[in-house]
Design a protein around this motif. Structure first.
Motif, PDB file in Angstrom:
ATOM      1  N   THR A 187      94.773 119.930  42.475  1.00  0.00           N
ATOM      2  CA  THR A 187      94.637 121.365  42.199  1.00  0.00           C
ATOM      3  C   THR A 187      95.362 122.158  43.275  1.00  0.00           C
ATOM      4  OG1 THR A 187      92.573 121.615  43.436  1.00  0.00           O
ATOM      5  CG2 THR A 187      92.373 121.082  41.089  1.00  0.00           C
ATOM      6  N   SER A 188      95.810 123.343  42.902  1.00  0.00           N
ATOM      7  CA  SER A 188      96.457 124.215  43.889  1.00  0.00           C
ATOM      8  C   SER A 188      96.268 125.665  43.485  1.00  0.00           C
ATOM      9  CB  SER A 188      97.945 123.884  44.018  1.00  0.00           C
ATOM     10  OG  SER A 188      98.631 124.193  42.819  1.00  0.00           O
ATOM     11  N   ARG A 189      96.543 126.554  44.426  1.00  0.00           N
ATOM     12  CA  ARG A 189      96.540 128.000  44.213  1.00  0.00           C
ATOM     13  C   ARG A 189      97.903 128.519  44.647  1.00  0.00           C
ATOM     14  NH1 ARG A 189      92.019 127.514  41.897  1.00  0.00           N
ATOM     15  NH2 ARG A 189      90.048 128.171  42.756  1.00  0.00           N
ATOM     16  N   THR A 190      98.419 129.503  43.920  1.00  0.00           N
ATOM     17  CA  THR A 190      99.724 130.094  44.242  1.00  0.00           C
ATOM     18  C   THR A 190      99.542 131.267  45.187  1.00  0.00           C
ATOM     19  OG1 THR A 190     100.596 129.418  42.093  1.00  0.00           O
ATOM     20  CG2 THR A 190     101.795 131.148  43.270  1.00  0.00           C
ATOM     21  N   VAL A 191     100.334 131.251  46.258  1.00  0.00           N
ATOM     22  CA  VAL A 191     100.361 132.315  47.257  1.00  0.00           C
ATOM     23  C   VAL A 191     101.722 133.002  47.127  1.00  0.00           C
ATOM     24  CG1 VAL A 191     100.270 132.864  49.710  1.00  0.00           C
ATOM     25  CG2 VAL A 191      98.869 131.000  48.798  1.00  0.00           C
ATOM     26  N   THR A 192     101.718 134.316  46.887  1.00  0.00           N
ATOM     27  CA  THR A 192     102.966 135.068  46.723  1.00  0.00           C
ATOM     28  C   THR A 192     103.155 136.005  47.900  1.00  0.00           C
ATOM     29  OG1 THR A 192     102.703 134.969  44.316  1.00  0.00           O
ATOM     30  CG2 THR A 192     104.290 136.578  45.178  1.00  0.00           C
ATOM     31  N   PHE A 193     104.359 135.969  48.470  1.00  0.00           N
ATOM     32  CA  PHE A 193     104.703 136.776  49.631  1.00  0.00           C
ATOM     33  C   PHE A 193     105.347 138.085  49.186  1.00  0.00           C
ATOM     34  CE2 PHE A 193     104.144 132.527  51.005  1.00  0.00           C
ATOM     35  CZ  PHE A 193     103.645 132.604  52.293  1.00  0.00           C
ATOM     36  N   SER A 194     105.407 139.044  50.084  1.00  0.00           N
ATOM     37  CA  SER A 194     105.914 140.382  49.747  1.00  0.00           C
ATOM     38  C   SER A 194     107.368 140.354  49.279  1.00  0.00           C
ATOM     39  CB  SER A 194     105.760 141.336  50.934  1.00  0.00           C
ATOM     40  OG  SER A 194     106.456 140.844  52.057  1.00  0.00           O
ATOM     41  N   ASP A 195     108.138 139.342  49.670  1.00  0.00           N
ATOM     42  CA  ASP A 195     109.531 139.243  49.224  1.00  0.00           C
ATOM     43  C   ASP A 195     109.674 138.539  47.877  1.00  0.00           C
ATOM     44  OD1 ASP A 195     109.072 136.579  49.853  1.00  0.00           O
ATOM     45  OD2 ASP A 195     110.665 136.445  51.352  1.00  0.00           O
ATOM     46  N   GLY A 196     108.544 138.169  47.260  1.00  0.00           N
ATOM     47  CA  GLY A 196     108.560 137.530  45.948  1.00  0.00           C
ATOM     48  C   GLY A 196     108.576 136.011  45.996  1.00  0.00           C
ATOM     49  N   THR A 197     108.785 135.421  47.159  1.00  0.00           N
ATOM     50  CA  THR A 197     108.728 133.964  47.256  1.00  0.00           C
ATOM     51  C   THR A 197     107.279 133.510  47.143  1.00  0.00           C
ATOM     52  OG1 THR A 197     108.607 134.010  49.676  1.00  0.00           O
ATOM     53  CG2 THR A 197     110.813 133.832  48.676  1.00  0.00           C
ATOM     54  N   HIS A 198     107.120 132.243  46.813  1.00  0.00           N
ATOM     55  CA  HIS A 198     105.752 131.733  46.693  1.00  0.00           C
ATOM     56  C   HIS A 198     105.642 130.306  47.206  1.00  0.00           C
ATOM     57  CE1 HIS A 198     107.538 130.227  42.930  1.00  0.00           C
ATOM     58  NE2 HIS A 198     106.600 129.312  42.960  1.00  0.00           N
ATOM     59  N   LYS A 199     104.415 129.937  47.488  1.00  0.00           N
ATOM     60  CA  LYS A 199     104.033 128.602  47.910  1.00  0.00           C
ATOM     61  C   LYS A 199     102.781 128.240  47.130  1.00  0.00           C
ATOM     62  CE  LYS A 199     105.433 129.369  52.735  1.00  0.00           C
ATOM     63  NZ  LYS A 199     106.546 128.466  52.920  1.00  0.00           N
ATOM     64  N   THR A 200     102.449 126.979  47.112  1.00  0.00           N
ATOM     65  CA  THR A 200     101.158 126.568  46.587  1.00  0.00           C
ATOM     66  C   THR A 200     100.408 125.830  47.683  1.00  0.00           C
ATOM     67  OG1 THR A 200     102.116 124.576  45.598  1.00  0.00           O
ATOM     68  CG2 THR A 200     101.807 126.473  44.149  1.00  0.00           C
ATOM     69  N   LEU A 201      99.111 126.075  47.746  1.00  0.00           N
ATOM     70  CA  LEU A 201      98.210 125.378  48.658  1.00  0.00           C
ATOM     71  C   LEU A 201      97.304 124.518  47.805  1.00  0.00           C
ATOM     72  CD1 LEU A 201      97.185 128.339  50.980  1.00  0.00           C
ATOM     73  CD2 LEU A 201      98.908 126.581  51.413  1.00  0.00           C
TER      74      LEU A 201
END
Length: 103
Positions: free
Chosen positions: A22-36
């Motif tokens: 399972t993961s959650r999406t983290v979105t940054f102010s510049d529109g890039t994202h990561k998943t944790l």
């Protein structure tokens, strides 16, 4: 990285392999994202459309990248996945990870 500031987090989980990953999406102010995410022990195969950097916060796994041999990765280490490929993972422990995506 132990903390991300000024981000948005998608509350709906990305759930794979009957809930074993399972993961959650983290979105940054510049529109890039990561998943944790969290990965339970097991064998998995993932498809990557974008280039990925998988940072393993804790746990032990073996990974099979395209055109490579199996390598062992432990907490504090990372590996890169090429775009438009697939890779296999054998998680021997619970894995805590952060995945970054690159276009």
């Amino acid at each position: 990285m132990s903390q991300f500031d000024n981000v948005s987090v998608t509350t709906n989980a990305n759930v794979y392999f009957d809930g074993k990953v399972t993961s959650r999406t983290v979105t940054f102010s510049d529109g890039t994202h990561k998943t944790l995410g969290i990965m339970m022990p097991g064998d998995y195969e993932f498809a990557a459309s974008d280039q990925e950097l998988m940072e393993i916060s804790s746990g032990n796994l073996d990974v099979l990248l395209p055109n490579a041999d199996w390598i062992s990765i432990k907490g504090g280490e990372s590996f890169e996945v090429p775009a438009n490929s697939s890779f296999k993972v054998k998680a021997s422990t619970v894995i805590d990870y952060c995945c970054s995506y690159f276009k």
